[in-house]
Design a protein around this motif. Sequence first.
Motif, short mmCIF file in Angstrom:
data_model
loop_
_atom_site.label_atom_id
_atom_site.label_comp_id
_atom_site.label_asym_id
_atom_site.label_seq_id
_atom_site.Cartn_x
_atom_site.Cartn_y
_atom_site.Cartn_z
N VAL A 142 29.40 48.63 35.74
CA VAL A 142 29.70 47.24 36.10
C VAL A 142 31.21 47.12 36.25
O VAL A 142 31.96 47.64 35.42
CB VAL A 142 29.25 46.25 34.98
CG1 VAL A 142 29.61 44.82 35.36
CG2 VAL A 142 27.76 46.39 34.71
N PHE A 143 31.66 46.49 37.32
CA PHE A 143 33.08 46.20 37.49
C PHE A 143 33.33 44.71 37.21
O PHE A 143 32.64 43.85 37.77
CB PHE A 143 33.54 46.46 38.93
CG PHE A 143 33.67 47.91 39.30
CD1 PHE A 143 34.65 48.72 38.72
CD2 PHE A 143 32.86 48.48 40.27
CE1 PHE A 143 34.80 50.05 39.09
CE2 PHE A 143 33.01 49.81 40.66
CZ PHE A 143 33.98 50.60 40.06
N ILE A 144 34.33 44.45 36.37
CA ILE A 144 34.76 43.06 36.13
C ILE A 144 36.27 43.00 36.36
O ILE A 144 37.01 43.81 35.80
CB ILE A 144 34.46 42.63 34.68
CG1 ILE A 144 32.96 42.59 34.43
CG2 ILE A 144 35.09 41.27 34.37
CD1 ILE A 144 32.60 42.24 33.00
N ALA A 145 36.72 42.06 37.18
CA ALA A 145 38.16 41.87 37.37
C ALA A 145 38.59 40.64 36.61
O ALA A 145 38.04 39.56 36.82
CB ALA A 145 38.47 41.70 38.86
N ASN A 146 39.57 40.79 35.74
CA ASN A 146 40.02 39.66 34.92
C ASN A 146 41.53 39.72 34.69
O ASN A 146 41.99 40.52 33.90
CB ASN A 146 39.28 39.66 33.58
CG ASN A 146 39.38 38.33 32.88
OD1 ASN A 146 39.35 37.30 33.53
ND2 ASN A 146 39.52 38.35 31.57
N PRO A 147 42.32 38.83 35.33
CA PRO A 147 41.95 37.89 36.38
C PRO A 147 41.40 38.61 37.63
O PRO A 147 41.69 39.78 37.84
CB PRO A 147 43.27 37.20 36.72
CG PRO A 147 44.12 37.35 35.50
CD PRO A 147 43.73 38.67 34.92
N ASN A 148 40.64 37.84 38.40
CA ASN A 148 40.03 38.42 39.60
C ASN A 148 40.95 38.28 40.82
O ASN A 148 41.67 37.31 40.95
CB ASN A 148 38.71 37.70 39.89
CG ASN A 148 37.99 38.28 41.09
OD1 ASN A 148 37.91 39.49 41.23
ND2 ASN A 148 37.50 37.42 41.98
N ASN A 149 40.89 39.27 41.67
CA ASN A 149 41.52 39.22 42.99
C ASN A 149 40.40 39.24 44.01
O ASN A 149 39.52 40.11 43.88
CB ASN A 149 42.42 40.47 43.14
CG ASN A 149 42.97 40.62 44.53
OD1 ASN A 149 43.08 39.67 45.28
ND2 ASN A 149 43.32 41.84 44.89
N PRO A 150 40.34 38.37 44.99
CA PRO A 150 41.39 37.49 45.50
C PRO A 150 41.33 36.05 44.98
O PRO A 150 42.09 35.22 45.49
CB PRO A 150 41.09 37.49 47.00
CG PRO A 150 39.60 37.52 47.08
CD PRO A 150 39.18 38.41 45.92
N THR A 151 40.47 35.72 44.02
CA THR A 151 40.32 34.30 43.70
C THR A 151 41.24 33.83 42.57
O THR A 151 41.46 32.62 42.42
CB THR A 151 38.85 33.98 43.33
OG1 THR A 151 38.50 34.76 42.17
CG2 THR A 151 37.90 34.30 44.46
#
Length: 368
Positions: free
Chosen positions: A160-169
Amino acid sequence: MSKHFGPDYVRAIAPYQAGKPIAEVAREFGLDEANIVKLASNENPFGVPESSKKAMAQVVADLGRYPDANGFDLKAALAKRYDVPADWITLGNGSNDILEIAAHAFVQKGQAVVYSQYSFAVYALATQGVGARAIVVPAAEYGHDLDAMAAAIDADTRLVFIANPNNPTGTFIPAAQIEAFLNQVPETVIVVLDEAYNEFLAPEHQFESAQWVRKYPNLVVSRTFSKAYGLAGLRVGFAIAQPAVTDLMNRIRQPFNVNSLAQAAAIAALNDTVFLEEGARNNAAGYQQFVEAFDELGLEYVPSFGNFVLVRVGDDDEAGARVNLALLKQGVIVRPVGNYGLPQWLRISIGLPKENAVFLAALKQALG
Ligand SMILES: Cc1ncc(COP(=O)(O)O)c(C=O)c1O
């Protein structure tokens, strides 16, 4: 009959769209490079820290030799900073490399990878690159819907990939929600927590994710020197995970994936707290500058925790491309995000106050 090379899943990959280089825009639009403002790739507007330049100068004479394949000094510095043993660290040629390494180390063709709609483009590339099935979970308010992501994990899922903070949002998930998610994920599934923008978080949002790897044997925390540390062109990132996971990642890793200049520069930057603090201050002020202007212009934006803001520049599906072109003609490079399924939006990196002002003036002009 046309001949095809390579597997279907490789031919199906849509190439990564990078921010336009300044020289290319200057050529295309007949502009002077010196007047172009680039706010397209979430780079550090202060550039390379002086401390890193000095450190690099000291290793130039040795560039005839291969880099330290194990990155001993850099890992020692990271181990100290994050209070983990050095053999819990994997070095990457940028953190993109970490994402790719994780996919290659933990997923095989036919298995599945879970990530969110509107999350970082490289998750799709890394998934497709190993012939895995992508389970793309619809976003909630432009961010990760962790409950839906947990529910989407199926028997084939390995990563599972989690972006935190997320790019591009630019969205952010608080610590408690990530921990609740980690507690739900089966232990056979690796979770890559991609924290490329972590250093821009205000102190009240920071948490000790690097220490979570002690509790979660399936967690990989990914970080980069490309953003807050100003070393995007050198390509250096790293992962923290327990030794069983780190060992597999290091088997996949190219031995010399982080070059000598990058290793030296990263050690210096890691200890350059003044540079980091100045960057964080500039970022917070630039964010205010942007959102006040967007409010004034009546433009919707997604509240951001990174060094960029996603702003909606129109309500038709050509709006992003149209406004982007109008900005390019004025020498301002930002990032259209139609490839993320956000054709009405643009992503703007936060620059120096003057660069931000140039962008805002060009935006007003572009919107008529
Ligand atoms: C969420 C996220 N992860 C990872 C990266 C990769 O950066 P790098 O390979 O330069 O470390 C980026 C770069 O834009 C990003 O936005």
